[in-house]
Write an enzyme that holds these catalytic residues in place. Structure first.
Site, PDB file in Angstrom:
ATOM      1  CD  GLU A 135      41.530  57.944  45.012  1.00 46.28           C
ATOM      2  OE1 GLU A 135      42.533  57.765  44.999  1.00 46.28           O
ATOM      3  OE2 GLU A 135      40.635  59.063  45.006  1.00 46.28           O
ATOM      4  N   GLY A 136      41.807  52.396  44.686  1.00 43.46           N
ATOM      5  CA  GLY A 136      42.580  51.300  44.748  1.00 43.46           C
ATOM      6  C   GLY A 136      43.174  51.156  43.504  1.00 43.46           C
ATOM      7  CE  LYS A 137      39.825  49.824  38.106  1.00 46.15           C
ATOM      8  NZ  LYS A 137      38.754  49.875  36.933  1.00 46.15           N
ATOM      9  CG  ASP A 194      35.587  47.595  30.151  1.00 54.79           C
ATOM     10  OD1 ASP A 194      35.266  48.047  31.146  1.00 54.79           O
ATOM     11  OD2 ASP A 194      35.095  47.116  29.317  1.00 54.79           O
ATOM     12  CB  SER A 195      38.739  44.775  34.281  1.00 60.25           C
ATOM     13  OG  SER A 195      39.997  45.434  34.127  1.00 60.25           O
ATOM     14  N   GLY A 279      34.463  42.994  44.094  1.00 66.78           N
ATOM     15  CA  GLY A 279      33.790  42.311  42.768  1.00 66.78           C
ATOM     16  C   GLY A 279      33.574  40.729  43.088  1.00 66.78           C
ATOM     17  CE1 TYR A 280      30.357  38.285  39.322  1.00 68.96           C
ATOM     18  CE2 TYR A 280      31.439  39.969  38.336  1.00 68.96           C
ATOM     19  CZ  TYR A 280      30.324  39.482  38.624  1.00 68.96           C
ATOM     20  OH  TYR A 280      29.293  39.962  37.862  1.00 68.96           O
ATOM     21  CG  ASP A 281      38.866  40.098  43.782  1.00 68.43           C
ATOM     22  OD1 ASP A 281      38.750  39.947  42.621  1.00 68.43           O
ATOM     23  OD2 ASP A 281      39.340  40.965  44.313  1.00 68.43           O
ATOM     24  CG  HIS A 306      42.349  40.730  35.777  1.00 65.28           C
ATOM     25  ND1 HIS A 306      42.396  40.665  36.958  1.00 65.28           N
ATOM     26  CD2 HIS A 306      41.452  41.585  35.357  1.00 65.28           C
ATOM     27  CE1 HIS A 306      41.619  41.467  37.524  1.00 65.28           C
ATOM     28  NE2 HIS A 306      40.964  42.032  36.583  1.00 65.28           N
TER      29      HIS A 306
END
Length: 329
Positions: A135-137, A194-195, A279-281, A306
């Site tokens: 939902e955030g995306k 795709d990220s 994630g990697y944040d 990005h």
């Protein structure tokens, strides 16, 4: 008081405008396109009973971006709340629950194409399906596409759709797999991204395997722990350079897919910092700021990330692709 000058410029379109005592449209281009612009320009002002919009067109390719520019000036100068919606190849101008104007392709539209089989349309407004359940995306993409007149939904609205296996070895291959497969299954316009994180010292890893870097039972914390382990003997921050990468693909049946991509430059920290993001944040140091992505506010991240950079590129090319899509609708 200094009059306000409005401008919109991208790779394919360039408009300059202001509000004055009388309306007028000028164009640096061929006579055919000038006439094609005159009709919607004067029809819009006539349907809204307005006078005073002055616009000069330097470059023109997409009617949607042109009408958005006109509406922006009208809204700001007159305090209106007009918005633009796409529907079956037509462009609708609405204000609240009121349909104010409609622009049709030069060749017109079939009634069945516009209204479907029902005698009275029950829903107006085309939809773009975001190939995610995040939902955030979805919210990030909604902010962009609603400005272009599209409703936004995600895979939660289609629980029976099969999961698309991300078997590609590049970001574009995976994004294409998702977007094109779901577009063909649903008949809808679909956006997939795709990220992932690319770490230079690791040869671009974890890359397309970012979400499952630590194995089949990967979690954000396990992925971060593995990344720190892989870089344990790399002490100089300059040797820990990395990029968050995003590839966006928009697909629809019978139309060539649209692809854009962007990188967000940074470094990998030695310890997690920050409570925001995912994630990697917590490990991604943003450029030379000394802050991780998890220490940014959502507004800051949405401006710098990005995905934000990829969306900026999409702004420039989407209107032209959109008109090609409408021709094949």
């Amino acid at each position: 008081m200094t009059e306000k000058i409005y401008e919109y410029k991208d790779t394919n379109d360039w408009y300059v405008g202001k509000w004055g005592e009388c309306s007028g449209l000028t164009y640096f281009g061929d006579e055919t396109r000038y006439k094609a612009l005159q009709t919607p320009f004067h029809q819009l002002l006539g349907q809204l009973s307005l006078e005073g919009l002055q616009v000069h067109v330097v470059k023109f390719s997409a009617m949607t971006s042109f009408l958005h520019f006109l509406v922006q000036i009208i809204n700001e100068e007159l305090g209106r709340s007009l918005s633009v919606l796409q529907h079956k190849g037509a462009i609708l101008l609405v204000e609240g629950q009121q349909l104010m104007a409609i622009h049709l392709p030069q060749e017109g539209l079939g009634m069945d194409a516009f209204f479907g089989q029902a005698d009275v349309p029950t829903a107006v407004g085309d939809t773009i399906l975001i190939a995610t359940r995040n939902e955030g995306k979805t919210a990030e993409f909604r902010q962009f596409f609603e400005k272009l007149g599209y409703k936004v939904e995600n895979l939660h609205a289609y629980p029976d759709l099969p999961d698309v296996a991300e078997t590609g070895t590049t970001f574009e291959e995976n994004a294409r797999l998702k977007a094109e497969t779901i577009a063909n299954l649903t008949g809808k316009m679909v956006l997939a991204d795709d990220s992932g994180l690319k770490v230079d010292k690791l040869g671009g890893m974890p890359g397309v395997w970012s979400a499952r870097f630590s194995g089949p039972d990967a979690t954000d914390s396990r992925n971060n722990a593995k990344l720190l382990h892989e870089l344990a003997m790399v002490f100089d921050v300059k040797d820990r350079s990395a990029q968050f990468h995003c590839t966006l693909v928009i697909a629809a049946p019978n139309v060539k897919s649209l692809v854009v991509e962007a990188d967000w430059e940074g470094y990998i920290a030695t310890i997690p910092q920050g409570e925001n993001g995912f994630g990697y944040d917590p490990l991604f140091l943003v450029g030379e700021t000394g802050r991780t992505a998890a220490q940014l506010t959502l507004e800051e991240k949405n401006r710098l990330s990005h995905r934000a950079q990829a969306l900026k590129k999409l702004v420039e090319v989407f209107p032209v692709w959109q008109e090609q899509h409408n021709k094949h609708f």
